[in-house]
Write a protein that holds these residues in place. Structure first.
Motif, mmCIF file in Angstrom:
data_model
loop_
_atom_site.group_PDB
_atom_site.id
_atom_site.type_symbol
_atom_site.label_atom_id
_atom_site.label_comp_id
_atom_site.label_asym_id
_atom_site.label_seq_id
_atom_site.Cartn_x
_atom_site.Cartn_y
_atom_site.Cartn_z
ATOM 1 N N UNK A 75 48.442 12.292 58.196
ATOM 2 C CA UNK A 75 47.706 12.284 59.465
ATOM 3 C C UNK A 75 48.259 13.295 60.473
ATOM 4 N N UNK A 76 48.703 14.444 59.983
ATOM 5 C CA UNK A 76 49.184 15.484 60.891
ATOM 6 C C UNK A 76 48.341 16.736 60.668
ATOM 7 N N UNK A 77 47.628 17.140 61.700
ATOM 8 C CA UNK A 77 46.842 18.361 61.634
ATOM 9 C C UNK A 77 47.784 19.557 61.622
ATOM 10 N N UNK A 78 47.363 20.586 60.902
ATOM 11 C CA UNK A 78 48.145 21.814 60.860
ATOM 12 C C UNK A 78 47.229 23.001 61.149
ATOM 13 N N UNK A 79 47.804 24.026 61.711
ATOM 14 C CA UNK A 79 47.054 25.253 61.925
ATOM 15 C C UNK A 79 46.973 26.018 60.613
ATOM 16 N N UNK A 80 45.963 26.859 60.515
ATOM 17 C CA UNK A 80 45.819 27.704 59.339
ATOM 18 C C UNK A 80 47.068 28.565 59.206
ATOM 19 N N UNK A 81 47.633 28.604 58.006
ATOM 20 C CA UNK A 81 48.870 29.353 57.791
ATOM 21 C C UNK A 81 48.938 29.831 56.343
ATOM 22 N N UNK A 82 49.760 30.806 56.105
ATOM 23 C CA UNK A 82 49.995 31.311 54.754
ATOM 24 C C UNK A 82 51.003 30.385 54.083
ATOM 25 N N UNK A 83 50.652 29.896 52.902
ATOM 26 C CA UNK A 83 51.561 29.034 52.149
ATOM 27 C C UNK A 83 52.483 29.890 51.289
ATOM 28 N N UNK A 84 51.915 30.936 50.702
ATOM 29 C CA UNK A 84 52.706 31.845 49.893
ATOM 30 C C UNK A 84 51.965 33.175 49.792
ATOM 31 N N UNK A 85 52.663 34.177 49.335
ATOM 32 C CA UNK A 85 52.028 35.471 49.105
ATOM 33 C C UNK A 85 52.248 35.841 47.655
ATOM 34 N N UNK A 86 51.216 36.403 47.053
ATOM 35 C CA UNK A 86 51.269 36.732 45.639
ATOM 36 C C UNK A 86 50.693 38.126 45.444
ATOM 37 N N UNK A 87 51.465 38.973 44.809
ATOM 38 C CA UNK A 87 50.967 40.307 44.508
ATOM 39 C C UNK A 87 50.276 40.251 43.150
ATOM 40 N N UNK A 88 49.013 40.674 43.130
ATOM 41 C CA UNK A 88 48.229 40.620 41.902
ATOM 42 C C UNK A 88 48.243 41.978 41.204
ATOM 43 N N UNK A 89 48.742 41.991 39.991
ATOM 44 C CA UNK A 89 48.640 43.202 39.183
ATOM 45 C C UNK A 89 47.402 43.068 38.296
ATOM 46 N N UNK A 90 47.151 44.043 37.469
ATOM 47 C CA UNK A 90 45.940 44.063 36.646
ATOM 48 C C UNK A 90 45.868 42.858 35.696
ATOM 49 N N UNK A 91 46.987 42.477 35.119
ATOM 50 C CA UNK A 91 47.012 41.345 34.183
ATOM 51 C C UNK A 91 46.670 40.027 34.889
ATOM 52 N N UNK A 92 47.207 39.824 36.089
ATOM 53 C CA UNK A 92 46.920 38.596 36.837
ATOM 54 C C UNK A 92 45.463 38.546 37.271
ATOM 55 N N UNK A 93 44.926 39.676 37.705
ATOM 56 C CA UNK A 93 43.514 39.735 38.081
ATOM 57 C C UNK A 93 42.646 39.388 36.883
ATOM 58 N N UNK A 94 43.005 39.889 35.717
ATOM 59 C CA UNK A 94 42.235 39.580 34.494
ATOM 60 C C UNK A 94 42.277 38.080 34.184
ATOM 61 N N UNK A 95 43.437 37.452 34.357
ATOM 62 C CA UNK A 95 43.536 36.008 34.121
ATOM 63 C C UNK A 95 42.595 35.244 35.052
ATOM 64 N N UNK A 96 42.610 35.571 36.331
ATOM 65 C CA UNK A 96 41.725 34.900 37.285
ATOM 66 C C UNK A 96 40.257 35.190 36.969
ATOM 67 N N UNK A 97 39.942 36.431 36.641
ATOM 68 C CA UNK A 97 38.566 36.815 36.317
ATOM 69 C C UNK A 97 38.069 36.035 35.103
ATOM 70 N N UNK A 98 38.889 35.937 34.063
ATOM 71 C CA UNK A 98 38.506 35.167 32.868
ATOM 72 C C UNK A 98 38.306 33.692 33.205
ATOM 73 N N UNK A 99 39.168 33.152 34.050
ATOM 74 C CA UNK A 99 39.038 31.745 34.444
ATOM 75 C C UNK A 99 37.735 31.512 35.205
ATOM 76 N N UNK A 100 37.376 32.428 36.094
ATOM 77 C CA UNK A 100 36.125 32.288 36.851
ATOM 78 C C UNK A 100 34.923 32.409 35.922
ATOM 79 N N UNK A 101 34.940 33.394 35.020
ATOM 80 C CA UNK A 101 33.826 33.581 34.086
ATOM 81 C C UNK A 101 33.632 32.384 33.165
ATOM 82 N N UNK A 102 34.720 31.681 32.848
ATOM 83 C CA UNK A 102 34.648 30.514 31.967
ATOM 84 C C UNK A 102 34.531 29.201 32.731
ATOM 85 N N UNK A 103 34.159 29.277 34.003
ATOM 86 C CA UNK A 103 33.920 28.095 34.850
ATOM 87 C C UNK A 103 35.103 27.123 34.850
ATOM 88 N N UNK A 104 36.277 27.655 35.069
ATOM 89 C CA UNK A 104 37.462 26.803 35.114
ATOM 90 C C UNK A 104 37.433 25.921 36.359
#
Length: 160
Positions: free
Chosen positions: A100-129
């Motif tokens: 029951x504690x409201x929070x302001x919008x904030x960054x939880x973490x930062x992640x640098x996406x390389x080509x391999x990571x982008x491909x993993x996310x793209x495949x997951x989206x295409x396969x309706x994960x």
């Protein structure tokens, strides 16, 4: 008189022993599912698994995709044999949350996406994960992302 006080002492000693055992067991078996939260109590967001919507038996550990990982040694929570066979492995996300504690919008973490990571996310989206979380005993299940048509390119992928 002596026999009566001895039996009274024995009854008090037995009662004290059983009360102590009851108190110990009630604390030992307390869990998130029956906890009564007060405002600002810490709560745990448990990440569980991801998988394609069209095949719910095909599941993977949440961190098999390149999400931001928690710090060192996150807690794991295992259920019974049925949950383990179902691919459930709850991992503490270590995201600081309070009841029951409201929070302001904030960054939880930062992640640098390389080509391999982008491909993993793209495949997951295409396969309706989908992904699965648990918080305060509530099960959260949601689609992973969307593919949208874009005038400048063939498709645009968005995590959501």
């Amino acid at each position: 008189m002596l026999a009566m006080s001895s039996s009274l002492f024995s009854a008090v000693r037995s009662f004290t022993f059983f009360a102590a055992v009851y108190l110990f067991l009630s604390l030992a078996f307390a869990s998130e599912s029956d906890h009564k939260y007060q405002q600002n109590d810490p709560i745990t967001l448990w990440v569980n698994k991801v998988g394609p919507y069209n095949n719910p038996q095909e599941t993977y550990n949440y961190y098999s995709l390149p999400f931001c990982h928690p710090g060192s040694n996150p807690a794991h929570k295992w259920g019974g044999l049925g949950e383990v066979l179902g691919g459930n492995e709850l991992i503490d996300s270590q995201i600081d949350m309070k009841f029951q504690k409201d929070v302001d919008k904030a960054v939880i973490c930062q992640l640098e996406l390389d080509e391999a990571k982008v491909k993993q996310f793209k495949d997951a989206i295409e396969n309706s994960y989908w992904f699965e979380f648990f918080v305060v005993g509530v099960f959260l299940f949601w689609g992973f992302g969307v593919v949208a048509a874009n005038k400048k390119s063939d498709a645009m992928y968005a995590l959501g």
